[in-house]
Design a protein around this motif. Structure first.
Motif, short mmCIF file in Angstrom:
data_model
loop_
_atom_site.label_atom_id
_atom_site.label_comp_id
_atom_site.label_asym_id
_atom_site.label_seq_id
_atom_site.Cartn_x
_atom_site.Cartn_y
_atom_site.Cartn_z
N LEU A 27 -5.59 1.89 13.94
CA LEU A 27 -5.80 2.26 12.53
C LEU A 27 -6.67 3.50 12.37
CD1 LEU A 27 -6.30 -1.33 11.09
CD2 LEU A 27 -4.42 0.21 10.50
N PHE A 31 -6.48 6.72 9.45
CA PHE A 31 -7.50 6.95 8.42
C PHE A 31 -8.21 8.27 8.64
CE2 PHE A 31 -6.63 2.59 7.51
CZ PHE A 31 -6.89 2.48 6.16
N ALA A 34 -6.21 11.19 7.41
CA ALA A 34 -6.12 11.38 5.96
C ALA A 34 -7.49 11.68 5.35
CB ALA A 34 -5.52 10.13 5.32
N ILE A 35 -8.53 11.06 5.89
CA ILE A 35 -9.84 11.10 5.24
C ILE A 35 -10.78 12.08 5.92
CG2 ILE A 35 -11.91 9.67 4.84
CD1 ILE A 35 -9.95 7.34 4.36
N HIS A 42 -14.15 7.73 -0.23
CA HIS A 42 -13.13 6.70 -0.04
C HIS A 42 -13.73 5.31 -0.21
CE1 HIS A 42 -9.54 4.66 1.27
NE2 HIS A 42 -10.22 4.05 2.22
N TRP A 50 -11.46 -2.74 -5.61
CA TRP A 50 -11.56 -4.21 -5.46
C TRP A 50 -12.31 -4.85 -6.62
CZ3 TRP A 50 -8.23 -6.93 -3.07
CH2 TRP A 50 -7.56 -6.44 -1.95
N PHE A 60 -10.98 1.42 -11.82
CA PHE A 60 -10.18 2.17 -10.85
C PHE A 60 -8.91 2.69 -11.49
CE2 PHE A 60 -6.84 2.61 -7.71
CZ PHE A 60 -7.47 3.36 -6.74
N ASP A 63 -3.25 6.30 -7.82
CA ASP A 63 -1.85 6.14 -7.51
C ASP A 63 -1.77 5.57 -6.10
OD1 ASP A 63 0.83 6.33 -7.04
OD2 ASP A 63 0.87 8.53 -6.94
N VAL A 64 -1.96 4.27 -5.99
CA VAL A 64 -2.09 3.63 -4.68
C VAL A 64 -0.80 3.81 -3.88
CG1 VAL A 64 -2.50 1.45 -3.48
CG2 VAL A 64 -3.77 1.97 -5.57
N VAL A 74 2.79 5.62 9.72
CA VAL A 74 2.42 4.22 9.51
C VAL A 74 3.57 3.32 9.99
CG1 VAL A 74 1.78 2.48 7.79
CG2 VAL A 74 0.98 4.83 7.53
N HIS A 78 0.47 -1.51 12.00
CA HIS A 78 -0.73 -1.14 11.22
C HIS A 78 -1.02 -2.19 10.14
CE1 HIS A 78 0.36 2.99 12.74
NE2 HIS A 78 -0.92 2.93 13.04
N PHE A 79 0.04 -2.67 9.52
CA PHE A 79 -0.16 -3.67 8.47
C PHE A 79 -0.69 -4.98 9.05
CE2 PHE A 79 2.39 -0.74 6.12
CZ PHE A 79 1.81 -0.80 4.86
N TRP A 82 -4.34 -4.31 9.74
CA TRP A 82 -5.09 -4.13 8.48
C TRP A 82 -5.32 -5.50 7.83
CZ3 TRP A 82 -5.69 -5.06 3.46
CH2 TRP A 82 -6.32 -4.14 2.63
N LEU A 113 3.91 -1.69 -0.18
CA LEU A 113 3.81 -0.50 0.67
C LEU A 113 4.80 -0.58 1.83
CD1 LEU A 113 -0.08 0.01 0.84
CD2 LEU A 113 1.56 1.12 -0.69
C1 HEM Z 1 -1.20 -0.17 7.19
C2 HEM Z 1 -2.03 -0.43 6.21
C3 HEM Z 1 -2.78 0.66 5.47
C4 HEM Z 1 -3.13 1.93 5.87
C5 HEM Z 1 -2.90 2.60 7.23
C6 HEM Z 1 -3.82 2.55 4.75
C7 HEM Z 1 -4.35 3.82 4.74
C8 HEM Z 1 -4.96 4.44 3.67
C9 HEM Z 1 -5.48 5.79 3.67
C10 HEM Z 1 -5.43 6.73 4.86
C11 HEM Z 1 -5.96 6.04 2.44
C12 HEM Z 1 -6.59 7.35 1.94
C13 HEM Z 1 -5.52 8.15 1.22
C14 HEM Z 1 -6.05 9.42 0.62
O1 HEM Z 1 -7.18 9.44 0.12
O2 HEM Z 1 -5.30 10.41 0.61
C15 HEM Z 1 -5.79 4.84 1.67
C16 HEM Z 1 -6.18 4.70 0.36
C17 HEM Z 1 -6.13 3.52 -0.33
N1 HEM Z 1 -5.63 2.32 0.12
FE1 HEM Z 1 -4.73 2.02 1.89
N2 HEM Z 1 -3.86 1.66 3.70
C18 HEM Z 1 -3.25 0.50 4.11
C19 HEM Z 1 -3.08 -0.65 3.37
C20 HEM Z 1 -3.61 -0.86 2.13
C21 HEM Z 1 -3.52 -2.08 1.37
C22 HEM Z 1 -2.82 -3.36 1.86
C23 HEM Z 1 -4.17 -1.86 0.20
C24 HEM Z 1 -4.41 -2.80 -0.95
C25 HEM Z 1 -4.92 -3.95 -0.87
C26 HEM Z 1 -4.67 -0.51 0.21
C27 HEM Z 1 -5.39 0.09 -0.82
C28 HEM Z 1 -5.76 1.40 -0.88
C29 HEM Z 1 -6.37 2.03 -2.03
C30 HEM Z 1 -6.72 1.36 -3.35
C31 HEM Z 1 -6.60 3.36 -1.69
C32 HEM Z 1 -7.25 4.44 -2.57
C33 HEM Z 1 -6.18 5.17 -3.34
C34 HEM Z 1 -6.80 6.26 -4.19
O3 HEM Z 1 -7.79 6.88 -3.78
O4 HEM Z 1 -6.27 6.51 -5.28
N3 HEM Z 1 -4.31 0.08 1.39
N4 HEM Z 1 -5.17 3.88 2.43
#
Ligand code: HEM
Length: 124
Positions: A27, A31, A34-35, A42, A50, A60, A63-64, A74, A78-79, A82, A113
């Protein structure tokens, strides 16, 4: 002794979970790609997210789905990781009914997703 559900305990969950994510072999690269080094915004967004889900705090806006669809590389595994890490922290910190609520929300979003990335849902 389980934590009460409030903003402080949600922040603990978020911080502990992402501390593990950053050390998880599969993972971490996704991350970090992207970050980069910019974790603080973040983490703050994830606490807001949450709190909106669990406390209906409504702060909040994001655009999740769209943000995730921009992330390259991905895979199903990964899921699995996670969700496994998130569940371990949710169950460690909160009483079972509250942990179940966290997991219901996490699984619902993880399913949407996975559908977006792979056209099917493999890990629930
Ligand atoms: C394989 C599983 C996952 C990966 C690798 C992943 C990865 C990421 C990454 C890299 C970001 C940052 C994106 C950015 O700022 O451009 C992000 C943002 C986020 N992720 Fe995930 N994610 C995963 C699963 C999930 C799940 C299951 C949830 C919900 C419960 C979630 C909720 C969020 C939220 C709320 C954000 C912030 C979006 C925003 O800033 O508008 N993620 N995720």
């Amino acid at each position: 002794m389980y934590a009460e559900l409030n903003r402080a305990s949600i922040a603990t969950l978020v911080n502990d979970f992402y501390t593990d994510i950053r050390q998880e072999a599969l993972l971490a690269p996704i991350f970090n790609g992207a970050i980069g080094g910019n974790w603080e915004p973040h983490l703050a967004r994830m606490v807001d997210f949450w709190c909106s889900v669990m406390l209906a705090s409504g702060e909040f806006k994001g655009d999740v789905y769209g943000k995730h669809m921009q992330i390259q590389g991905v895979e199903i595994e990964h899921f699995r990781r996670w969700l496994g890490l998130f569940e371990a922290h949710a169950r460690r910190l909160f009483q079972p009914a509250v942990a179940d609520e966290f997991m219901a929300a996490a699984r619902r979003i993880a399913a949407s997703l996975q559908y977006g990335y792979f056209g099917r849902v493999e890990v629930t």
